[in-house]
Design a protein around this motif. Structure first.
Motif: not given
Length: 152
Positions: A52-78
């Motif tokens: 899966i290309s970097p652009r495909e990952v970017f497009d898919q994840d950006k779409h998923q984040v932008s259409n979510s109702d909540l983001v749960i983020a683990y910050l323990g790793s940079r």
């Protein structure tokens, strides 16, 4: 059904296998309480899905984040990706819950995002999931974001 985006490092972090287990446990917790979880590594893992290309990952994840109702983020790793996902969430006024181990030094920048509704510091996965469950029980996406305390 509300959509939850589970954000966390997937590249060059410490203990990535253990991190992925945590992301999946968070996803299962969400689903147990009636929320639909999107866990990026289940779709576009850099190890399991190198085609899966970097652009495909970017497009898919950006779409998923932008259409979510909540983001749960683990910050323990940079992670650059997590930072970008948090920026997309903030731009779209999506509430965010941050998670990281007690004693870890975490940048103030993500902790200062205006749409962060809770910050969970945990000792182990069980502690993280218990605190998260308490917060999700109080979270009401129908009302404007407000700060929730992880520990009572």
């Amino acid at each position: 059904m509300y959509n939850i985006y589970i954000s966390g490092a997937l590249t060059d972090g410490e203990n990535l296998l253990e991190c992925k287990v945590l992301y999946e446990k968070i996803g299962l917790l969400c689903e147990e309480i009636g929320l639909q979880a999107y866990i990026p590594h289940k779709q576009t893992d850099p190890v399991n899905n190198p085609d899966i290309s970097p652009r495909e990952v970017f497009d898919q994840d950006k779409h998923q984040v932008s259409n979510s109702d909540l983001v749960i983020a683990y910050l323990g790793s940079r992670s650059f990706g997590v930072g970008m996902e948090l920026a997309f969430a903030e731009t779209n006024k999506i509430p965010i819950i941050l998670l990281y181990e007690t004693g870890k030094r975490i940048s103030r920048f993500p902790r200062g995002i205006p749409t962060v509704i809770a910050e969970i510091q945990f000792y182990d996965h069980e502690d993280a999931l218990n605190q998260l469950k308490n917060i999700l029980a109080k979270w009401n996406p129908e009302h404007p974001p407000f700060s929730l305390s992880a520990r009572q």
